[in-house]
Design an enzyme around this catalytic site. Structure first.
Site, PDB file in Angstrom:
ATOM      1  N   LYS A 152      44.219  50.941   3.310  1.00  0.00           N
ATOM      2  CA  LYS A 152      45.109  50.610   2.188  1.00  0.00           C
ATOM      3  C   LYS A 152      45.100  51.697   1.107  1.00  0.00           C
ATOM      4  CE  LYS A 152      45.546  45.741   3.050  1.00  0.00           C
ATOM      5  NZ  LYS A 152      44.665  45.534   4.229  1.00  0.00           N
TER       6      LYS A 152
HETATM    7  C1  LIG Z   1      45.054  44.952   5.401  1.00  0.00           C
HETATM    8  C2  LIG Z   1      44.208  45.226   6.606  1.00  0.00           C
HETATM    9  C3  LIG Z   1      44.681  45.020   7.926  1.00  0.00           C
HETATM   10  C4  LIG Z   1      46.031  44.413   8.208  1.00  0.00           C
HETATM   11  O1  LIG Z   1      47.103  45.237   7.840  1.00  0.00           O
HETATM   12  P1  LIG Z   1      48.587  44.673   7.761  1.00  0.00           P
HETATM   13  O2  LIG Z   1      49.373  45.780   7.193  1.00  0.00           O
HETATM   14  O3  LIG Z   1      48.505  43.500   6.839  1.00  0.00           O
HETATM   15  O4  LIG Z   1      49.016  44.269   9.101  1.00  0.00           O
HETATM   16  C5  LIG Z   1      43.856  45.354   8.984  1.00  0.00           C
HETATM   17  N1  LIG Z   1      42.616  45.851   8.782  1.00  0.00           N
HETATM   18  C6  LIG Z   1      42.119  46.055   7.539  1.00  0.00           C
HETATM   19  C7  LIG Z   1      40.735  46.575   7.403  1.00  0.00           C
HETATM   20  C8  LIG Z   1      42.876  45.750   6.416  1.00  0.00           C
HETATM   21  O5  LIG Z   1      42.370  45.957   5.178  1.00  0.00           O
END
Ligand SMILES: *Cc1c(COP(=O)(O)O)cnc(C)c1O
Length: 468
Positions: free
Chosen positions: A113
């Protein structure tokens, strides 16, 4: 480039307007009127570029109302070796069976993220300064989003963050990461309740239109278009890093919850990046796997959403999925509106008659993973390759190995580092997860957090006082 809503009811907007907007006024999500096309000429020119240069080439196709020199400056400040630990920004590593892991978790909060959120922080600051506006972000997190948002917004001009998290429910590492920030524009609020109680308070604040307008309340959730567009970049980078020529094709395997990450992969593929297949990997919360196997999309309520050891994917309503469905139904906003009326009515929808198109035209395939699969994968990758992967990345590797075809190059997206999910790593390997440099003693730092009952009025009073 102008932006429209997936539900067809929004007058076209500029890029900068979409990024300060949550949902479109008609309840849909913003998407460009058409996807810019990238051909052989661009791929050949882009293969050599640094991450920041590549980000500029990709994002300028979408952010057409930001002067190019300004955009370039924002991207040069965002994608630096200092923030991401190496000049590569997103290096790859190869496992013994040829699977490629694209590292996306070397940013400040050790999850993918950061890749988009760091850009969003700098972009917000730029756009707000231009418009002479302030933004007060109110959000809820079960872990990764909150910390990524706080590290992206800390110390930024004209931005405050009020982040709610469920009291005592995050890992001690995640708590320490967020609550140890001492920046005065960052406010941590722990709610005596679950993640959903935090989410309900965010909705209550958003729905108090007078409060929202007076205090300039905004969000940073995963439907934000700037986040999606920033993620498109690493599909291009991953492709270049995993191949030696633009004649090759690769598939991407993406651990998924809200469909935000893989939505960016879909857009890269629509732009012309040579992607064979997009492999969606879910955990026990397998609403998306069910759709890609049967064509039925039936989101579940919180009572039927499981708490798992890949907690960032414990989601049963995939917000960004609406963007893909818009393309699938021929970009017909009235169709999407009808489908989501059925979703909001608790029924879901059935697009089984378009399943062949989902697979052949759009390249999607899926699989799911369980706690036992996760442990087995973490053990196998450690034993065979000497690499410790986190629980979400393990879900992706499990599914990639299951669906892989002879000769297929699959790039598995690493979505977090194992240090964030230490309990499960201990369960799988009987030892501590490796910690990157600079995180020793994190849990011992002084923490700043205010605890409230699950009461929106108390939170609103706190925000009022903080902004007074
Ligand atoms: C947010 C997240 C996901 C999922 O991502 P999406 O974009 O919501 O599908 C998977 N793994 C981790 C570690 C995350 O922080």
């Amino acid at each position: 480039m102008k932006y429209i809503s997936t539900r067809g009811g929004m007058a076209p907007l500029e890029f900068s307007d979409t990024i300060l907007m949550g949902l479109a006024p008609d309840g849909g999500l913003a998407l460009p009127e058409s996807y810019p096309q990238v051909g052989r000429k661009e791929l050949d020119a882009w293969r050599q570029l640094s991450y920041a240069e590549l980000a500029f080439e990709v994002i300028r196709l979408f952010a057409t109302d930001i002067p190019e020199a300004d955009l370039k400056d924002i991207l040069d400040r965002t994608y630096t070796a200092k923030v991401y630990g190496s000049a590569e920004i997103t290096p790859v590593k190869r496992l013994h069976d040829g699977l490629v892991i694209l590292e996306l978790s070397n940013g400040p909060t050790l999850a993918f993220k950061d890749m988009a959120m760091q850009f969003l922080g700098n972009l917000f600051e730029y756009v707000l300064a231009k418009k002479g506006e302030q933004l007060n972000i109110v959000g809820a997190t079960s872990g990764d989003t909150g910390s990524a948002a706080e590290y992206a917004m800390r110390g930024k001009q004209n931005i405050n963050v009020f982040m709610m998290s469920p009291d005592g429910l995050m890992s001690s590492f995640q708590r320490a990461q967020m609550y140890s920030l001492q920046d005065t524009n960052i406010h941590n609020i722990a709610i005596k309740g679950m993640f959903d109680d935090c989410q309900d308070i965010v909705k209550a604040v958003q729905n108090d239109h007078a409060f929202k307008a007076q205090y300039k309340i905004g969000t940073v959730n995963s439907i934000n278009w700037a986040r999606v567009v920033a993620q498109v970049v690493y599909y291009f980078k991953g492709y270049f890093n995993a191949t030696s020529s633009n004649d090759e094709k690769v598939s991407f395997c993406v651990p998924s919850g809200n469909f935000g990450n893989v939505c960016a992969g879909h857009i890269a593929r629509q732009m012309g990046l040579p992607i064979e297949r997009l492999i969606v990997a879910t955990n026990e919360n397998d609403v998306l796997d069910e759709f890609f196997k049967t064509g039925r999309y039936t989101p579940r309520g919180t009572a039927n959403t499981y708490v798992t050891s890949s907690p960032s994917m414990d989601i049963s309503k995939a917000s960004n999925f609406e963007r893909f469905v818009f393309d699938l139904v021929g970009r017909d906003g009235s169709k999407v509106k009808a489908l989501w009326a059925a979703v909001d009515g608790g029924k879901g929808f059935d697009l089984a008659d378009q399943l062949a198109q989902v697979r052949e035209q759009f390249g999607f395939v899926s699989g799911s993973s369980s706690h036992a699969d996760r442990l087995a994968t973490i053990r196998a990758v450690d034993a065979e390759d000497g690499v410790v992967v986190d629980t979400h990345t393990a879900d992706g590797i499990k599914v990639a190995r299951e669906v892989r075809q002879p000769g297929e190059t699959i790039v598995c997206l690493e979505t977090a580092l194992p240090a964030k999910f230490a309990d499960t790593i201990r369960e799988a390997l009987n030892r501590e997860a490796p910690r990157p440099d600079g995180f020793d003693g994190l849990e011992a730092l002084p923490q700043r957090v205010t605890v409230f009952e699950a009461d929106a009025d108390k939170v609103k009073a706190y925000i009022r006082q903080a902004l007074a």
